[in-house]
Scaffold this active site. Structure first.
Site, PDB file in Angstrom:
ATOM      1  N   LYS A 119     -16.220 -19.589  23.186  1.00  0.00           N
ATOM      2  CA  LYS A 119     -15.749 -20.889  22.733  1.00  0.00           C
ATOM      3  C   LYS A 119     -14.309 -20.842  22.887  1.00  0.00           C
ATOM      4  O   LYS A 119     -13.519 -21.579  23.460  1.00  0.00           O
ATOM      5  CB  LYS A 119     -16.564 -21.656  21.430  1.00  0.00           C
ATOM      6  CG  LYS A 119     -15.826 -22.846  21.352  1.00  0.00           C
ATOM      7  CD  LYS A 119     -16.229 -23.848  22.099  1.00  0.00           C
ATOM      8  CE  LYS A 119     -15.442 -25.267  21.672  1.00  0.00           C
ATOM      9  NZ  LYS A 119     -15.765 -26.407  22.521  1.00  0.00           N
TER      10      LYS A 119
ATOM     11  N   LYS B  67      -7.515 -27.643  15.242  1.00  0.00           N
ATOM     12  CA  LYS B  67      -8.492 -26.399  14.510  1.00  0.00           C
ATOM     13  C   LYS B  67      -8.805 -25.214  15.542  1.00  0.00           C
ATOM     14  O   LYS B  67      -8.921 -24.201  15.058  1.00  0.00           O
ATOM     15  CB  LYS B  67      -9.639 -27.275  13.854  1.00  0.00           C
ATOM     16  CG  LYS B  67     -10.768 -26.329  13.156  1.00  0.00           C
ATOM     17  CD  LYS B  67     -11.868 -26.283  13.790  1.00  0.00           C
ATOM     18  CE  LYS B  67     -12.605 -27.357  14.218  1.00  0.00           C
ATOM     19  NZ  LYS B  67     -13.875 -27.194  15.054  1.00  0.00           N
TER      20      LYS B  67
HETATM   21  P1  NAP Z   1     -16.860 -35.563  14.075  1.00  0.00           P
HETATM   22  O1  NAP Z   1     -16.938 -36.852  15.094  1.00  0.00           O
HETATM   23  O2  NAP Z   1     -15.410 -35.416  13.325  1.00  0.00           O
HETATM   24  O3  NAP Z   1     -17.838 -35.252  13.307  1.00  0.00           O
HETATM   25  C1  NAP Z   1     -18.030 -34.057  12.420  1.00  0.00           C
HETATM   26  C2  NAP Z   1     -19.259 -34.570  11.706  1.00  0.00           C
HETATM   27  O4  NAP Z   1     -19.450 -33.366  10.413  1.00  0.00           O
HETATM   28  C3  NAP Z   1     -19.403 -35.733  10.878  1.00  0.00           C
HETATM   29  O5  NAP Z   1     -20.766 -36.221  10.919  1.00  0.00           O
HETATM   30  C4  NAP Z   1     -18.988 -35.067   9.454  1.00  0.00           C
HETATM   31  O6  NAP Z   1     -19.630 -36.027   8.223  1.00  0.00           O
HETATM   32  C5  NAP Z   1     -19.642 -34.009   9.257  1.00  0.00           C
HETATM   33  N1  NAP Z   1     -18.913 -32.956   8.391  1.00  0.00           N
HETATM   34  C6  NAP Z   1     -17.755 -32.493   8.435  1.00  0.00           C
HETATM   35  N2  NAP Z   1     -17.432 -31.675   7.573  1.00  0.00           N
HETATM   36  C7  NAP Z   1     -18.439 -31.761   6.613  1.00  0.00           C
HETATM   37  C8  NAP Z   1     -18.819 -31.342   5.348  1.00  0.00           C
HETATM   38  N3  NAP Z   1     -18.145 -30.347   4.583  1.00  0.00           N
HETATM   39  N4  NAP Z   1     -20.094 -31.727   4.575  1.00  0.00           N
HETATM   40  C9  NAP Z   1     -20.797 -32.282   5.470  1.00  0.00           C
HETATM   41  N5  NAP Z   1     -20.528 -33.023   6.534  1.00  0.00           N
HETATM   42  C10 NAP Z   1     -19.637 -32.683   7.164  1.00  0.00           C
HETATM   43  O7  NAP Z   1     -16.574 -34.356  14.918  1.00  0.00           O
HETATM   44  P2  NAP Z   1     -17.102 -33.979  16.542  1.00  0.00           P
HETATM   45  O8  NAP Z   1     -16.203 -34.073  17.659  1.00  0.00           O
HETATM   46  O9  NAP Z   1     -18.667 -34.394  16.300  1.00  0.00           O
HETATM   47  O10 NAP Z   1     -17.290 -32.263  16.299  1.00  0.00           O
HETATM   48  C11 NAP Z   1     -18.083 -31.400  15.499  1.00  0.00           C
HETATM   49  C12 NAP Z   1     -17.815 -30.214  15.876  1.00  0.00           C
HETATM   50  O11 NAP Z   1     -17.935 -29.970  17.269  1.00  0.00           O
HETATM   51  C13 NAP Z   1     -16.512 -29.552  15.629  1.00  0.00           C
HETATM   52  O12 NAP Z   1     -16.692 -28.359  15.065  1.00  0.00           O
HETATM   53  C14 NAP Z   1     -15.854 -29.641  16.760  1.00  0.00           C
HETATM   54  O13 NAP Z   1     -14.594 -28.913  16.935  1.00  0.00           O
HETATM   55  C15 NAP Z   1     -17.116 -29.376  17.970  1.00  0.00           C
HETATM   56  N6  NAP Z   1     -16.956 -29.773  19.197  1.00  0.00           N
HETATM   57  C16 NAP Z   1     -16.472 -31.188  19.394  1.00  0.00           C
HETATM   58  C17 NAP Z   1     -16.358 -31.605  20.837  1.00  0.00           C
HETATM   59  C18 NAP Z   1     -15.849 -32.834  21.220  1.00  0.00           C
HETATM   60  O14 NAP Z   1     -15.535 -33.186  22.481  1.00  0.00           O
HETATM   61  N7  NAP Z   1     -15.996 -34.035  20.174  1.00  0.00           N
HETATM   62  C19 NAP Z   1     -16.570 -30.765  22.006  1.00  0.00           C
HETATM   63  C20 NAP Z   1     -16.965 -29.296  21.644  1.00  0.00           C
HETATM   64  C21 NAP Z   1     -17.335 -28.966  20.486  1.00  0.00           C
HETATM   65  P3  NAP Z   1     -18.836 -37.528   7.921  1.00  0.00           P
HETATM   66  O15 NAP Z   1     -19.473 -38.551   8.941  1.00  0.00           O
HETATM   67  O16 NAP Z   1     -19.424 -37.844   6.694  1.00  0.00           O
HETATM   68  O17 NAP Z   1     -17.384 -37.298   8.001  1.00  0.00           O
END
Ligand code: NAP
Length: 298
Positions: A173, A241
Site C-alpha cells: 500500500k 497520513k
Molecule cells: P473516513 O471517512 O474518515 O472514515 C474513517 C472511519 O473510521 C469513520 O467511520 C470513523 O468514525 C472511524 N474511526 C476513525 N478513528 C476511530 C477511532 N479511534 N475509534 C473508532 N472509530 C474510528 O475515512 P475513509 O476514507 O473511509 O478511510 C478509512 C481508511 O481507509 C483510512 O485508513 C484511509 O487511509 C483508508 N483508505 C481510504 C481510501 C479513500 O479513497 N477514501 C482509499 C484507500 C484507503 P467516525 O465516523 O465516528 O469519525
C-alpha cells in the site's frame, strides 16, 4: 460463499459501502461506527447495529476494520472496555482495511499473541471502488488466514493478493500511495496547462485518455478537477497520513523519495488553507495557486 458471521467496524467513506456489499452477498453482518449517524440504513438491510466494537465482534468469524491510523486500529481492537478482542471468540480472524504503517501492522500481528489471527489488508480504488465493489486489496499474513478471508472480501474486492507475511500488505500500500500522488500531480499539472494554453481541458482529457498517459487519476479525478469540484472521495488529511507513513518507512531504510516528499509539502500548503477535508485531487488547486490564482477551502 454466503452466510459467514462477520463484524465491520468503521463506516466511513470506504467502510460504509463495503459493509453494505457484505450484506448484499448474504453474510450476517454486525456493524459499529463511533458516530452512530453513519449506521443509518444497515438495520433495514438486515444488519445488526452495535454500540461498541466488542459487541460487534460477538460471534463473528471475521472482524473487519476500516478506520484511520495505527492508534485507531489499536483502539478499536484492544481498548480495555470496548475493544473488539474483548468479546471475540478464541481464534477469530481480524482483517484490517485501514492504511497504517507496515511496522504498526506487524505490532498488531504480534499482539494477537496466538489467541486470534490477523491479516493486514489495505485497499485501493477510492470511494468509487468501494461503491462499485471493485477494490484492489493487498494482504499480509499467513496463507491459511488469507484463504479464509479471501472469499468474503470478494464481496467488495476484485484483485485480492497475498503479498507476503505480516505487514507486507501495508508495504504494498505504501508503494501504491507513491504512485497515486505522483499520478494525481501529473494530471493536475497537465489539465492546468491545457487551460492556460487556451485548450478545453475536457477535450484534452478525452484526447489522451486512451494513450500512454492513461491512468485512474486522469479517468476518475480528472473530471472533478475540470469541474472545480473539491469534494472528497479521499480526504487530504488521510492522504497526508499515508505520505507520512511512506516517508517515515523510506527514511528508516535510507531511501530518498524526492518526488513524493515534494508532494507531501505541497499538500501542507492546501492544509494551511483549510483543505484537510477536501479531496486529494485538490493538488490541482496548488498548481492553480502557483500560477497566480487564489484558493481557500470554504
Ligand atoms: P473516513 O471517512 O474518515 O472514515 C474513517 C472511519 O473510521 C469513520 O467511520 C470513523 O468514525 C472511524 N474511526 C476513525 N478513528 C476511530 C477511532 N479511534 N475509534 C473508532 N472509530 C474510528 O475515512 P475513509 O476514507 O473511509 O478511510 C478509512 C481508511 O481507509 C483510512 O485508513 C484511509 O487511509 C483508508 N483508505 C481510504 C481510501 C479513500 O479513497 N477514501 C482509499 C484507500 C484507503 P467516525 O465516523 O465516528 O469519525
Amino acid at each position: 460463499m454466503a452466510g459467514v458471521p462477520v463484524a465491520f467496524i468503521g463506516l466511513g467513506l470506504m467502510g460504509r459501502p463495503m459493509a453494505f456489499h457484505l450484506l448484499k452477498h448474504g453474510h450476517a453482518v454486525r456493524v459499529f461506527n463511533r458516530n452512530p449517524a453513519k449506521t443509518a440504513g444497515y438495520a433495514e438491510q438486515g444488519g445488526v447495529v452495535c454500540a461498541t466494537p466488542a459487541e460487534a465482534a460477538r460471534g463473528a468469524k471475521i472482524v473487519f476494520t476500516c478506520v484511520g491510523d495505527g492508534p485507531d486500529v489499536q483502539q478499536v481492537l484492544f481498548d480495555e472496555k470496548t475493544g473488539a478482542t474483548r468479546e471475540a471468540s478464541a481464534g477469530a480472524l481480524f482483517v484490517d482495511h485501514s492504511t497504517i504503517a507496515p511496522e504498526a501492522a506487524q505490532q498488531i500481528h504480534a499482539r494477537m499473541d496466538g489467541r486470534w489471527r490477523f491479516v493486514d489488508a489495505p485497499i485501493s480504488g477510492g470511494q468509487k471502488g468501494a461503491i462499485d465493489g471493485t477494490l484492489a486489496i493487498m494482504c499480509g499474513g499467513a496463507p491459511a488466514d488469507f484463504d479464509e478471508a479471501e472469499p468474503v472480501m470478494r464481496s467488495y474486492g476484485k484483485k485480492i493478493t497475498l503479498v507476503g507475511g505480516p505487514g507486507m500488505g501495508q508495504a504494498a500500500k505504501a508503494c501504491n500511495q507513491i504512485l497515486v500522488v505522483n499520478s494525481i500531480m501529473g494530471v493536475a499539472e497537465a489539465l492546468m496547462l491545457a487551460r492556460r494554453l487556451g485548450a478545453d481541458p475536457a477535450k484534452v482529457r478525452e484526447a489522451i485518455l486512451d494513450g500512454a498517459a492513461r491512468s485512474w487519476s486522469l479517468e476518475v479525478l480528472g473530471p472533478k478537477m475540470i469541474a472545480g469540484d473539491d469534494s472528497a472521495g479521499f480526504f487530504i488529511k488521510h492522504q497526508q497520513k499515508d505520505l507520512r507513513i511512506v516517508l517515515e518507512s523510506a527514511r528508516a531504510k535510507n531511501q530518498p523519495l524526492p518526488a513524493t516528499a515534494l508532494i507531501h509539502e505541497i499538500y501542507k500548503m492546501l492544509q494551511a488553507r483549510g483543505g484537510d477535508k477536501k479531496g486529494n485531487h485538490c493538488l490541482y488547486r496548488a498548481v492553480q495557486i502557483m500560477g497566480g490564482e487564489d484558493w481557500r477551502a470554504d
